[in-house]
Design a protein around this motif. Structure first.
Motif, PDB file in Angstrom:
ATOM      1  N   SER A  32       0.810  -1.223   0.000  1.00 56.63           N
ATOM      2  CA  SER A  32       0.000   0.000   0.000  1.00 56.63           C
ATOM      3  C   SER A  32       0.838   1.265   0.000  1.00 56.63           C
ATOM      4  O   SER A  32       0.422   2.297  -0.534  1.00 56.63           O
ATOM      5  N   SER A  33       2.041   1.196   0.597  1.00 59.36           N
ATOM      6  CA  SER A  33       2.811   2.427   0.814  1.00 59.36           C
ATOM      7  C   SER A  33       3.945   2.639  -0.186  1.00 59.36           C
ATOM      8  O   SER A  33       4.264   3.777  -0.542  1.00 59.36           O
ATOM      9  N   LEU A  34       4.588   1.555  -0.631  1.00 59.33           N
ATOM     10  CA  LEU A  34       5.815   1.682  -1.415  1.00 59.33           C
ATOM     11  C   LEU A  34       5.529   2.175  -2.829  1.00 59.33           C
ATOM     12  O   LEU A  34       4.729   1.575  -3.556  1.00 59.33           O
ATOM     13  N   ARG A  35       6.201   3.248  -3.217  1.00 60.00           N
ATOM     14  CA  ARG A  35       6.054   3.808  -4.571  1.00 60.00           C
ATOM     15  C   ARG A  35       7.131   3.291  -5.518  1.00 60.00           C
ATOM     16  O   ARG A  35       6.855   2.965  -6.660  1.00 60.00           O
TER      17      ARG A  35
ATOM     18  N   CYS B  19      22.243   2.404 -11.817  1.00 61.64           N
ATOM     19  CA  CYS B  19      21.039   2.225 -11.019  1.00 61.64           C
ATOM     20  C   CYS B  19      20.066   1.253 -11.663  1.00 61.64           C
ATOM     21  O   CYS B  19      20.152   0.956 -12.860  1.00 61.64           O
ATOM     22  N   GLU B  20      19.190   0.746 -10.838  1.00 58.66           N
ATOM     23  CA  GLU B  20      18.008   0.042 -11.314  1.00 58.66           C
ATOM     24  C   GLU B  20      16.837   0.551 -10.480  1.00 58.66           C
ATOM     25  O   GLU B  20      16.980   0.797  -9.278  1.00 58.66           O
ATOM     26  N   ILE B  21      15.715   0.767 -11.115  1.00 57.28           N
ATOM     27  CA  ILE B  21      14.576   1.323 -10.400  1.00 57.28           C
ATOM     28  C   ILE B  21      13.334   0.468 -10.637  1.00 57.28           C
ATOM     29  O   ILE B  21      13.005   0.126 -11.772  1.00 57.28           O
ATOM     30  N   ILE B  22      12.711   0.079  -9.531  1.00 53.46           N
ATOM     31  CA  ILE B  22      11.455  -0.655  -9.586  1.00 53.46           C
ATOM     32  C   ILE B  22      10.335   0.297  -9.195  1.00 53.46           C
ATOM     33  O   ILE B  22      10.317   0.817  -8.075  1.00 53.46           O
ATOM     34  N   LYS B  23       9.437   0.531 -10.114  1.00 53.12           N
ATOM     35  CA  LYS B  23       8.234   1.292  -9.806  1.00 53.12           C
ATOM     36  C   LYS B  23       7.129   0.299  -9.459  1.00 53.12           C
ATOM     37  O   LYS B  23       6.840  -0.627 -10.231  1.00 53.12           O
ATOM     38  N   ILE B  24       6.525   0.468  -8.301  1.00 50.86           N
ATOM     39  CA  ILE B  24       5.543  -0.495  -7.820  1.00 50.86           C
ATOM     40  C   ILE B  24       4.210  -0.287  -8.544  1.00 50.86           C
ATOM     41  O   ILE B  24       3.574   0.757  -8.402  1.00 50.86           O
ATOM     42  N   ASP B  25       3.822  -1.292  -9.325  1.00 47.31           N
ATOM     43  CA  ASP B  25       2.543  -1.237 -10.040  1.00 47.31           C
ATOM     44  C   ASP B  25       1.607  -2.318  -9.497  1.00 47.31           C
ATOM     45  O   ASP B  25       1.931  -3.021  -8.521  1.00 47.31           O
ATOM     46  N   LYS B  26       0.468  -2.479 -10.131  1.00 49.13           N
ATOM     47  CA  LYS B  26      -0.552  -3.433  -9.660  1.00 49.13           C
ATOM     48  C   LYS B  26      -0.008  -4.858  -9.625  1.00 49.13           C
ATOM     49  O   LYS B  26      -0.254  -5.621  -8.678  1.00 49.13           O
ATOM     50  N   LYS B  27       0.753  -5.231 -10.641  1.00 47.48           N
ATOM     51  CA  LYS B  27       1.298  -6.581 -10.722  1.00 47.48           C
ATOM     52  C   LYS B  27       2.277  -6.847  -9.584  1.00 47.48           C
ATOM     53  O   LYS B  27       2.241  -7.910  -8.938  1.00 47.48           O
ATOM     54  N   LEU B  28       3.151  -5.886  -9.315  1.00 45.51           N
ATOM     55  CA  LEU B  28       4.123  -6.068  -8.236  1.00 45.51           C
ATOM     56  C   LEU B  28       3.452  -6.030  -6.870  1.00 45.51           C
ATOM     57  O   LEU B  28       3.870  -6.745  -5.951  1.00 45.51           O
ATOM     58  N   ARG B  29       2.417  -5.226  -6.708  1.00 43.57           N
ATOM     59  CA  ARG B  29       1.687  -5.214  -5.431  1.00 43.57           C
ATOM     60  C   ARG B  29       1.113  -6.595  -5.136  1.00 43.57           C
ATOM     61  O   ARG B  29       1.121  -7.058  -3.993  1.00 43.57           O
TER      62      ARG B  29
END
Length: 554
Positions: free
Chosen positions: A430-433, A495-505
């Motif tokens: 719920s919190s992680l962006r 760098c590597e960046i993970i953007k939290i989307d519906k699938k990752l949630r």
């Protein structure tokens, strides 16, 4: 400040809402324990910056603030104020016009010393306020290198050699030259390492230690004591670790030094961390992001709430990324507050609090206090424990944008680390962006790099057989005078960046492993640290050897 002025100025700051009574009480407790001025304790605890305090005193007394860092004082003016009086009260005469003498002073509410000067000189005393560092440096430059504290410290030691060396120009010049050399080399650290028969001095440049000097063994006590004096450490105490800090001007820059000592078998080992303020805040565009990663990160940091994590080992540039981020998004409409250990750079209009275990200020307790300060954006220097993690996540779920760091190898590992700490997966989901993992990689010297075909072994080691062939070319470092024969000049971020989307949630809610999360993110276009490194190899920014060194994390 004297006791009378303390009561006055702190009441003013409390009335203006700049400080709370509880904060002043806490700072008074530390000031008494450490036998230091209350002003110094309040600044060290991050409750107010020195400049903010100066500005409020200047406004209250209707006197000007003056930057005296480059001020030249005539000898006839300097002679009007005794050295002992200047050092004891942290003041210095600047100039005399007619029957008026203008002085710069740390505490302009110290009416006793102003009256004493008026009586001594039979002149009208005009006052400007300046910061302590500038006044101390002018005192040292014009009156001599040792302050009263330093003179007392030298006489307290039973080491006769120490007294001799600290006062001798060779040691002073040696220390100054080593610091200047480190600044010019853009070193991040200076190591002073005692051996049985030698002293070895090494510098960390672009992440790699290299030998810089081997002074005579009997220089050690003088070198260590000289640096302790500069950073207000106890030179008579050699049995326990100590920490200190100071600022120096070198090569036209202001450099903060964080100093640490530990006792070893052959004497005190000292490490100086050099913080170049001009390099701590960079435009996001210069951090090493690809265009796609930069767009993702800028989108995330402009959200109104949520948690953004930056991960990587010590020395991977996390602090620079966070400072650059806060500097990018700060505005007069946003209340941004940080809790840091330590505060490495003070950013305009951002309120910064210092962790101080001696008075009970931890990341978690400081964070609770910050939440009562009506923040929009919070930066927590590091999530070290479950309590800090919980408070950070709760803050992000209640309308705050929270930035923090974790020590994990890659972006996906940050998610499982939070779960391992005891954070419920639904709270993370719920919190992680986003999670940004990063490293710093050395840039190959443009003056001496040499092109050659890549080998099959290198392709195999990088796991790049699907994207590279032996027809591709890479560059090797050679070494020249430009790069100090290292083959590299400067560093840039990977760098590597993970953007939290519906699938990752969904995966987070299932407590999926970091490998599964990483695999899913890669399928959706995330470039790993290694893949970003390969891009930088192919465009000639760095070498195969360097990428393999930095990205081998298993």
């Amino acid at each position: 400040m004297n006791q009378e002025s303390q009561a006055t100025i702190w009441d003013i700051l409390i009335d203006k809402g700049i400080l709370m009574q509880e904060q002043v009480a806490l700072a008074k407790k530390q000031a008494n324990e450490l036998n230091e001025p209350l002003r110094q304790s309040v600044i060290k605890l991050g409750m107010i910056t020195e400049q903010e305090l100066i500005d409020n005193i200047a406004e209250y007394l209707d006197i000007p603030y003056m930057d005296i860092s480059t001020f030249n004082i005539k000898k006839n003016v300097l002679s009007l104020v005794p050295e002992e009086l200047a050092k004891k009260n942290l003041l210095i005469p600047l100039f005399k016009i007619g029957n008026s003498l203008t002085i710069a002073i740390v505490d302009p509410m110290n009416l006793y010393v102003i009256d004493e000067l008026r009586s001594r000189t039979d002149l009208d005393i005009k006052v400007v306020i300046s910061n302590e560092r500038m006044i101390r440096k002018l005192i040292e430059k014009n009156y001599g290198s040792l302050s009263p504290f330093e003179e007392r410290a030298v006489t307290q030691t039973e080491d006769g050699i120490l007294t001799k060396w600290v006062e001798d120009a060779p040691v002073v010049n040696f220390v100054n030259n080593i610091i200047e050399k480190a600044v010019k080399a853009k070193a991040s650290d200076i190591h002073i390492e005692p051996g049985e028969n030698i002293v070895r001095i090494r510098m960390r440049v672009d992440g790699i230690l290299r030998e810089a000097a081997t002074p005579p063994r009997d220089y050690l006590a003088g070198i260590i004591s000289r640096i302790k004096i500069m950073s207000n450490m106890n030179i008579a105490e050699k049995r326990i670790p100590q920490d200190g800090r100071c600022s120096v001007h070198s090569d036209g820059k202001e450099i903060d030094l964080r100093i640490s000592t530990i006792p070893t078998a052959f004497g005190e080992n000292m490490v100086l961390r050099l913080l170049d303020k001009s390099q701590l805040i960079l435009p996001l565009e210069k951090l090493g992001f690809s265009q796609k990663e930069e767009e993702i990160y800028k989108e995330v940091i402009n959200k109104s709430n949520g948690l953004v994590l930056v991960t990587g080992p010590t020395g991977s540039g996390k602090t620079t990324t966070l400072y650059s981020t806060l500097n990018r998004i700060k505005s007069i409409e946003k209340n941004i507050i940080t809790i840091e250990d330590p505060i490495e750079y003070q950013i305009d209009i951002i309120r910064q609090m210092q962790v101080n275990s001696k008075v009970g200020i931890s990341f978690s307790s400081g964070l609770r206090s910050i939440l009562r300060q009506d923040p929009d954006i919070i930066m927590v220097g590091e999530i070290r424990d479950l309590e800090t993690a919980r408070i950070s996540i709760q803050a992000s779920l209640t309308g705050h944008l929270v930035f923090s760091t974790l020590h994990t190898n890659d972006a996906s590992g940050a998610i499982t680390r939070l779960i391992d700490m005891g954070i419920e997966p639904y709270l993370i989901a719920s919190s992680l962006r986003a999670v940004l993992a990063q490293r710093l990689i050395r840039k190959i010297c443009e003056n001496c790099k040499k092109k050659r075909p890549i080998t099959s072994d290198e392709i195999r080691l990088m796991g790049a057989k699907d994207i590279l062939t032996e027809k591709d070319s890479v560059f090797d470092p050679q070494g020249c005078s430009t790069c100090g024969n290292t083959g590299y000049v400067g560093r840039i971020g990977l760098c590597e960046i993970i953007k939290i989307d519906k699938k990752l949630r969904s995966l987070i809610l299932k407590s999926s492993s970091s490998d599964i999360i990483k695999e899913s993110a890669e399928k959706d276009g995330m470039k790993t640290l290694l893949m970003n490194g390969i891009d930088k190899i192919m465009n000639g920014t760095t070498s195969v050897e360097e990428v393999l060194r930095v990205t081998q994390i298993d």
